[in-house]
Design an enzyme around this catalytic site. Structure first.
Site, PDB file in Angstrom:
ATOM      1  N   HIS A 177       0.804  -1.226   0.000  1.00 41.90           N
ATOM      2  CA  HIS A 177       0.000   0.000   0.000  1.00 41.90           C
ATOM      3  C   HIS A 177       0.834   1.271   0.000  1.00 41.90           C
ATOM      4  O   HIS A 177       0.389   2.315  -0.485  1.00 41.90           O
ATOM      5  CB  HIS A 177      -0.959  -0.002   1.198  1.00 41.90           C
ATOM      6  CG  HIS A 177      -0.295   0.071   2.536  1.00 41.90           C
ATOM      7  ND1 HIS A 177       0.292  -0.999   3.150  1.00 41.90           N
ATOM      8  CD2 HIS A 177      -0.141   1.115   3.386  1.00 41.90           C
ATOM      9  CE1 HIS A 177       0.784  -0.636   4.327  1.00 41.90           C
ATOM     10  NE2 HIS A 177       0.540   0.646   4.492  1.00 41.90           N
ATOM     11  N   HIS A 216       2.688   7.187  14.575  1.00 43.58           N
ATOM     12  CA  HIS A 216       1.493   6.413  14.838  1.00 43.58           C
ATOM     13  C   HIS A 216       1.976   5.053  15.392  1.00 43.58           C
ATOM     14  O   HIS A 216       3.106   4.635  15.100  1.00 43.58           O
ATOM     15  CB  HIS A 216       0.615   6.255  13.582  1.00 43.58           C
ATOM     16  CG  HIS A 216       1.204   5.535  12.416  1.00 43.58           C
ATOM     17  ND1 HIS A 216       2.235   6.037  11.648  1.00 43.58           N
ATOM     18  CD2 HIS A 216       0.933   4.320  11.880  1.00 43.58           C
ATOM     19  CE1 HIS A 216       2.540   5.209  10.679  1.00 43.58           C
ATOM     20  NE2 HIS A 216       1.777   4.127  10.801  1.00 43.58           N
TER      21      HIS A 216
END
Length: 330
Positions: A186, A252
């Site tokens: 991705h 994150h």
């Protein structure tokens, strides 16, 4: 000779592409995550983070704040899309990490170049797809086509880059054939589906193992990789306008604003020492994708960097979420 004419970097978190109505689903995954990398660069449970969290984070969780942040993200992505289109590159070097999409336990390289003619993006089969959390599935349009999709590779430049990196003493893996049944990751499809990179523009995918120890390169080594990439491009005899795209990051699954601003300040000041000083402990879990930005900064240090936006995307009172960032070099 070839010339790097633009650079862009973008977070690719599902938070940007799932719609704000799915942020609660992302938050629920955080609560179930037993290994959340805190701002102290140590792993914690959700409850441990919550106990130590700043109560003011709760102010960032109102629906209207989430909607404002989501819209800012869309505007930043659109600005990068416009910049890429105006630059009209002939080829795009995409620096990203593979998350067990094309590389698995039979070999995870620290650095890799692909020198075949094309790579294919494929959705998981239906049984696997149904096990993927709905918030992530909602963002799949940003990283996967509905049907297998071919991504052209700038094969000659890829081979030249691989050769030049080897001569620059980088021990990299050269892949000429996509493993059967595995998809292009991705990080490499996001620029196509969300940043508007035309399907006719071939890519040079540069894989950096950010996630999987023990062979995770340091920030300093990634910056050096970027510099070597620029030298490789500039030594290619063909005329070509080349874009460099960094995909992923910043912090994150716990938002670390101090770390993120340190990275962004290093980019805009072109300070290799700041970026190289990022510790391995800090650059684990999702934070590790910062290495893609560091490598891009090395390749783009001859251009001026601008931060289009930085959005601390808090999604729980414990401070979990994504530091969403967008930058351009011109």
């Amino acid at each position: 000779m070839a010339d790097i004419v633009i650079g862009v970097a973008s977070s690719h978190t599902p938070q940007l592409s799932s719609g704000v109505d799915m942020w609660l689903d992302h938050a629920e995954r955080d609560r179930r995550n037993p290994r959340l990398l805190g701002r102290d660069a140590a792993y914690h449970t959700y409850d441990e983070l919550l106990e130590a969290a700043d109560p003011a984070i709760g102010e960032q969780l109102a629906p209207e704040i989430w909607e404002q942040k989501y819209q800012r993200g869309q505007e930043a992505i659109e600005a990068l899309t416009v910049s890429l289109a105006k630059a009209s590159p002939d080829i795009a070097i995409v620096i990203g990490d593979d998350q067990r999409e094309m590389f698995t336990d039979d070999g995870i390289p620290a650095f890799a170049c692909f020198t075949g003619p094309e790579l294919v993006d494929m959705l998981p089969d239906e049984a696997v797809l149904q096990r993927i959390p709905k918030g992530i599935r909602a963002a799949y349009w940003a990283v996967h086509a509905d049907e297998p999709a071919t991504h052209l590779v700038a094969q000659e430049l890829s081979a030249h880059v691989a050769e030049q990196l080897a001569w620059d003493d980088f021990d990299l893996t050269v892949v000429r054939q996509q493993p059967a049944g595995r998809t292009l990751g991705h990080a490499f499809t996001f620029p196509r589906y969300r940043l508007g990179l035309p399907h006719s523009t071939p890519i040079v995918p540069v894989f950096v193992n950010t996630y999987y120890p023990p062979n995770v390169p340091s920030a300093t080594r990634c910056y050096q990789l970027g510099r070597a990439l620029r030298r490789a491009v500039e030594s290619w005899p063909d005329d070509a306008r080349v874009a460099v795209i960094a995909s992923g990051g910043l912090s994150h699954f716990v938002v670390d604003e101090d770390l993120d601003h340190r990275v962004l300040d290093g980019l805009t000041s072109r300070d290799a020492s700041v970026l190289g000083s990022l510790s391995r402990d800090q650059l684990r879990s999702g934070n590790s994708e910062i290495l893609n930005w560091v490598a891009a900064a090395g390749a783009l240090e001859h251009l001026a960097a601008t931060v289009l936006d930085y959005i601390p995307g808090y999604r729980t009172p414990a401070g979990t979420g994504a530091g969403m960032a967008f930058a351009r070099w011109e």
